[in-house]
Scaffold this active site. Structure first.
Site, PDB file in Angstrom:
ATOM      1  N   HIS A 144      48.419  68.246  26.793  1.00 10.26           N
ATOM      2  CA  HIS A 144      48.303  67.445  28.015  1.00 10.26           C
ATOM      3  C   HIS A 144      47.091  67.910  28.805  1.00 10.26           C
ATOM      4  O   HIS A 144      46.911  69.101  29.017  1.00 10.26           O
ATOM      5  CB  HIS A 144      49.559  67.595  28.879  1.00 10.26           C
ATOM      6  CG  HIS A 144      50.789  67.109  28.181  1.00 10.26           C
ATOM      7  ND1 HIS A 144      51.469  67.873  27.251  1.00 10.26           N
ATOM      8  CD2 HIS A 144      51.437  65.921  28.251  1.00 10.26           C
ATOM      9  CE1 HIS A 144      52.492  67.177  26.791  1.00 10.26           C
ATOM     10  NE2 HIS A 144      52.498  65.993  27.371  1.00 10.26           N
ATOM     11  N   LYS A 171      50.501  64.633  19.479  1.00 10.95           N
ATOM     12  CA  LYS A 171      50.544  63.935  20.773  1.00 10.95           C
ATOM     13  C   LYS A 171      49.409  64.424  21.663  1.00 10.95           C
ATOM     14  O   LYS A 171      49.296  65.632  21.923  1.00 10.95           O
ATOM     15  CB  LYS A 171      51.880  64.176  21.491  1.00 10.95           C
ATOM     16  CG  LYS A 171      51.884  63.532  22.882  1.00 10.95           C
ATOM     17  CD  LYS A 171      53.157  63.787  23.674  1.00 10.95           C
ATOM     18  CE  LYS A 171      52.983  63.280  25.096  1.00 10.95           C
ATOM     19  NZ  LYS A 171      54.093  63.674  25.968  1.00 10.95           N
ATOM     20  N   LYS A 315      33.177  39.632  40.975  1.00 12.32           N
ATOM     21  CA  LYS A 315      32.752  38.309  40.491  1.00 12.32           C
ATOM     22  C   LYS A 315      31.228  38.205  40.328  1.00 12.32           C
ATOM     23  O   LYS A 315      30.746  37.527  39.435  1.00 12.32           O
ATOM     24  CB  LYS A 315      33.233  37.230  41.451  1.00 12.32           C
ATOM     25  CG  LYS A 315      34.731  37.124  41.439  1.00 12.32           C
ATOM     26  CD  LYS A 315      35.207  35.979  42.278  1.00 12.32           C
ATOM     27  CE  LYS A 315      36.701  35.857  42.086  1.00 12.32           C
ATOM     28  NZ  LYS A 315      37.221  34.549  42.385  1.00 12.32           N
ATOM     29  N   ASP A 353      36.971  28.486  40.113  1.00 11.88           N
ATOM     30  CA  ASP A 353      37.705  28.669  41.375  1.00 11.88           C
ATOM     31  C   ASP A 353      37.745  27.401  42.211  1.00 11.88           C
ATOM     32  O   ASP A 353      38.755  27.033  42.773  1.00 11.88           O
ATOM     33  CB  ASP A 353      37.013  29.736  42.237  1.00 11.88           C
ATOM     34  CG  ASP A 353      37.439  31.135  41.833  1.00 11.88           C
ATOM     35  OD1 ASP A 353      38.383  31.253  41.030  1.00 11.88           O
ATOM     36  OD2 ASP A 353      36.814  32.091  42.314  1.00 11.88           O
TER      37      ASP A 353
HETATM   38  P1  NAP Z   1      34.721  38.904  47.685  1.00 17.13           P
HETATM   39  O1  NAP Z   1      33.700  38.275  46.844  1.00 17.13           O
HETATM   40  O2  NAP Z   1      34.819  40.385  47.701  1.00 17.13           O
HETATM   41  O3  NAP Z   1      34.509  38.421  49.191  1.00 17.13           O
HETATM   42  C1  NAP Z   1      35.307  38.893  50.229  1.00 17.13           C
HETATM   43  C2  NAP Z   1      34.988  38.135  51.503  1.00 17.13           C
HETATM   44  O4  NAP Z   1      35.932  38.571  52.487  1.00 17.13           O
HETATM   45  C3  NAP Z   1      33.599  38.419  52.068  1.00 17.13           C
HETATM   46  O5  NAP Z   1      33.109  37.266  52.714  1.00 17.13           O
HETATM   47  C4  NAP Z   1      33.900  39.522  53.091  1.00 17.13           C
HETATM   48  O6  NAP Z   1      32.967  39.576  54.161  1.00 17.13           O
HETATM   49  C5  NAP Z   1      35.227  39.071  53.631  1.00 17.13           C
HETATM   50  N1  NAP Z   1      35.992  40.143  54.205  1.00 17.13           N
HETATM   51  C6  NAP Z   1      36.572  41.184  53.539  1.00 17.13           C
HETATM   52  N2  NAP Z   1      37.203  41.978  54.419  1.00 17.13           N
HETATM   53  C7  NAP Z   1      37.021  41.436  55.656  1.00 17.13           C
HETATM   54  C8  NAP Z   1      37.422  41.797  56.965  1.00 17.13           C
HETATM   55  N3  NAP Z   1      38.166  42.884  57.167  1.00 17.13           N
HETATM   56  N4  NAP Z   1      37.062  41.009  57.987  1.00 17.13           N
HETATM   57  C9  NAP Z   1      36.317  39.899  57.778  1.00 17.13           C
HETATM   58  N5  NAP Z   1      35.888  39.512  56.575  1.00 17.13           N
HETATM   59  C10 NAP Z   1      36.239  40.272  55.508  1.00 17.13           C
HETATM   60  O7  NAP Z   1      36.190  38.358  47.322  1.00 17.13           O
HETATM   61  P2  NAP Z   1      36.614  36.939  46.700  1.00 17.13           P
HETATM   62  O8  NAP Z   1      36.719  37.066  45.249  1.00 17.13           O
HETATM   63  O9  NAP Z   1      35.793  35.885  47.293  1.00 17.13           O
HETATM   64  O10 NAP Z   1      38.137  36.810  47.197  1.00 17.13           O
HETATM   65  C11 NAP Z   1      38.447  36.637  48.565  1.00 17.13           C
HETATM   66  C12 NAP Z   1      39.913  36.219  48.745  1.00 17.13           C
HETATM   67  O11 NAP Z   1      40.170  35.024  48.028  1.00 17.13           O
HETATM   68  C13 NAP Z   1      40.940  37.219  48.207  1.00 17.13           C
HETATM   69  O12 NAP Z   1      42.031  37.273  49.075  1.00 17.13           O
HETATM   70  C14 NAP Z   1      41.350  36.648  46.862  1.00 17.13           C
HETATM   71  O13 NAP Z   1      42.656  37.045  46.474  1.00 17.13           O
HETATM   72  C15 NAP Z   1      41.298  35.183  47.179  1.00 17.13           C
HETATM   73  N6  NAP Z   1      41.111  34.373  45.973  1.00 17.13           N
HETATM   74  C16 NAP Z   1      42.092  33.512  45.676  1.00 17.13           C
HETATM   75  C17 NAP Z   1      41.966  32.704  44.572  1.00 17.13           C
HETATM   76  C18 NAP Z   1      43.069  31.753  44.272  1.00 17.13           C
HETATM   77  O14 NAP Z   1      43.137  31.276  43.150  1.00 17.13           O
HETATM   78  N7  NAP Z   1      43.901  31.412  45.237  1.00 17.13           N
HETATM   79  C19 NAP Z   1      40.834  32.777  43.762  1.00 17.13           C
HETATM   80  C20 NAP Z   1      39.829  33.672  44.127  1.00 17.13           C
HETATM   81  C21 NAP Z   1      39.992  34.471  45.232  1.00 17.13           C
HETATM   82  P3  NAP Z   1      31.624  40.488  54.033  1.00 17.13           P
HETATM   83  O15 NAP Z   1      30.612  39.635  53.324  1.00 17.13           O
HETATM   84  O16 NAP Z   1      31.265  40.764  55.445  1.00 17.13           O
HETATM   85  O17 NAP Z   1      31.995  41.708  53.271  1.00 17.13           O
END
Ligand code: NAP
Length: 531
Positions: A144, A171, A315, A353
């Site tokens: 381990h 193992k 992404k 998306d």
């Molecule tokens: P991402 O590329 O990392 O982007 C995150 C975004 O959230 C950025 O605009 C960021 O702003 C902002 N953000 C993060 N924390 C914040 C805070 N505390 N206050 C204000 N803004 C904040 O992520 P993503 O892939 O686009 O995903 C974003 C959300 O969409 C997630 O909740 C994810 O689960 C959801 N999502 C859902 C689906 C679905 O099928 N329903 C698909 C894709 C994503 P900054 O630019 O200032 O960092």
């Protein structure tokens, strides 16, 4: 380069339902203070589908060797592996070493099916039992490493040292500091000449425990209860069997997964594994906790690692690692799905998306207007997107494509400006958005993670500001009803759940992964059950 066509079947042999496609055993660690409690756990282990139990003598208080071992070994309805782990190897026993090894010798005498002895004492121990055992017991010699996973060369040497002790089963348990560490464990399993158990412990090692079935590990460990584990990162037996379809994994099973960080919350493994199983597709879908997309893809470059979903924060990195990118993903600057083309192994990136989200918003608008017009009800609307990450870009491009007037608001204003200029829209700060009210009936889409589990009390926009919107969509799908959606509903807006976006893009991804039509009803059902 762009894609010339949108295939893709990685399709494969169909698996007959209920078929067991590997010989890897599921071993349930039994850790309790008393033998009675242990027996209760052993019976439970059989009920939940374990193949054998690891009796951890070092957990017993007041251990009476002969009496207790006789009781446990004889009463156990499953084959027994007896382990008496000392503290110097990560266990609980810190007493006399001679007594510990006597305990193991006694276990052999009383008919244990396996015993585990640590490499450090194995040569001497194996010498001491030579010619004195009935020959039915199998000796596992274990090593381990709670710090890291050594290089392939060092692991090879370690296996050789263990084999040299005369072990029946080797193992090796190491600690995964990165998901790519598991690849070296797979290499050990694939090349080993003797039965071998290979595990990378900790959260980043989870795939080593599940893909143990693909790479031929002698056994893997599955706990009775989540979090009650004998080593970090152990999944439950239930998850191995029901969530990951462990018995159906074979050497030719194609590996898929969702690449993100964190990734523990993802519902995608539930959804795709159920869907794969329902159509007999020979694939598995794993949560992939990835630190560097590039390292991950370079390490797992074999033709069996075939398809990925991408989520926060990978992404954009995913897009940079593609060999070919479809035009929408290229425009958005992010991918949500990656497929390894079977013909040449090239990695192809897509963004699906926006398809689901925009379709769900359009449906919501049509339902509220009572219209069935062919044109998009988003055309001409003011469409406010909060967030400028992967999902934000997808929604902004989707809105633009439907003829909406797009506004992008983001915490980092520079990113809002950049995205707004690409879609011919307007940019603003989150503070400005609070007082933004040029007209009524605007559409709002939150694409930030603000309000996502566990921070469910957070919201990206005040309730007061929400009254200006006729429809509010939230990309977050854990929880389904976010604070934003709840307050929007209270303010009279139509709400559209993130689950709709998720479901629609899951249909598309399933079809790309398998080349088969998506079992839509089942996918909806699994999602409802898991949110
Ligand atoms: P991402 O590329 O990392 O982007 C995150 C975004 O959230 C950025 O605009 C960021 O702003 C902002 N953000 C993060 N924390 C914040 C805070 N505390 N206050 C204000 N803004 C904040 O992520 P993503 O892939 O686009 O995903 C974003 C959300 O969409 C997630 O909740 C994810 O689960 C959801 N999502 C859902 C689906 C679905 O099928 N329903 C698909 C894709 C994503 P900054 O630019 O200032 O960092």
């Amino acid at each position: 380069m762009t894609l010339s066509s949108v295939p893709l079947a990685t399709s494969d042999i169909q698996i007959p339902e209920g078929a067991r496609r590997n010989s890897t055993l599921i071993c349930v660690p039994i850790m309790a203070d008393s033998v009675d409690q242990m027996l209760g756990q052993i019976r439970k282990a059989k009920e939940v589908g374990g193949d054998l139990v690891e009796i951890r003598l070092d957990y017993l208080k007041n251990f009476s060797p002969r009496q207790d071992l006789q009781f446990l070994v004889k009463q156990s309805p499953l084959p027994t592996l007896v382990t008496y782990r000392p503290t110097w190897e990560g266990g609980q026993y810190d007493g006399d070493e001679g007594k510990r090894l006597d305990g193991l010798r006694l276990a052999i005498e009383l008919g244990a099916d396996y015993i585990d002895v640590e490499l450090q004492v194995a040569p001497e121990f194996i010498n001491s039992i030579r010619g004195k055992t009935s020959g039915n017991v199998k000796i596992i010699v274990s090593s381990h490493n709670y710090q890291n996973t050594p290089s392939a060369e060092e692991l090879g040497n370690l296996v050789a040292r263990i084999q040299a002790t005369g072990a029946d089963i080797v193992k090796i348990a190491t600690t995964a500091l990165d998901i790519t560490d598991c690849a070296r464990i797979f290499q050990v399993l694939a090349h080993s000449q003797v039965p071998t158990i290979g595990i990378a412990m900790a959260e980043r090692g989870l795939i080593s425990r599940i893909l143990s079935a693909k790479f031929g590990s002698y056994l893997t460990f599955g706990s009775l209860e989540a979090g009650v584990v004998s080593a970090p990162g152990q999944p439950t037996v239930k998850d191995l069997l029901d969530l990951y379809n462990f018995r159906q994994i074979g050497p030719d099973t194609k590996v898929h997964g969702v690449i993100g960080k964190p990734i523990g919350h993802s519902k995608s493994p539930h959804l795709y594994n159920s869907a794969f199983k329902s159509v007999g597709f020979n694939g598995i879908y794993l949560p992939l906790l990835v630190d560097s997309v590039k390292n991950f893809l370079t390490t797992y470059s074999s033709p069996d690692f075939v398809g990925y979903s991408y989520t926060i924060p990978h992404k954009e990195d995913g897009l940079r690692c593609c060999d070919e990118i479809d035009p929408i993903a290229q425009a958005i600057g992010a991918i949500s799905c990656m497929i390894r083309r079977p013909a040449d192994g090239k990695l192809m990136g897509y963004n699906v998306d926006y398809l689901g989200a925009i379709a769900a918003i359009e449906e919501g608008l049509r339902a509220s207007n009572g219209t069935t017009s062919v044109g998009s009800p988003l055309a001409g609307k003011l469409f406010v997107v909060i967030g400028a990450g992967g999902a934000g870009k997808a929604l902004a491009y989707g809105g633009k494509e439907k003829g909406a007037r797009v506004v992008v608001a983001n915490r980092t204003f520079e990113k809002a400006k950049e995205l707004a200029s690409k879609v011919g829209g307007e940019a603003m700060t989150l503070a400005e958005l609070e007082n933004f009210h040029p007209e009524d009936g605007m559409i709002l889409a939150n694409t930030t993670s603000v309000g996502m589990k566990p921070n469910i009390d957070n919201t990206p926009l005040s309730k007061k500001a929400l009254s200006r919107y006729s429809l509010v969509f939230d990309a977050i799908y854990t929880p389904k009803l976010t604070r934003l959606l709840r307050e929007a509903q209270e303010s009279g807006a139509i709400i559209v759940y993130g689950t709709e976006m998720f479901i629609n893009q899951a249909f598309v991804q399933f079809e790309r992964f398998t080349g088969l039509p998506a079992p839509k009803e089942l996918i909806r059902e699994v999602l409802v059950r898991n949110t």
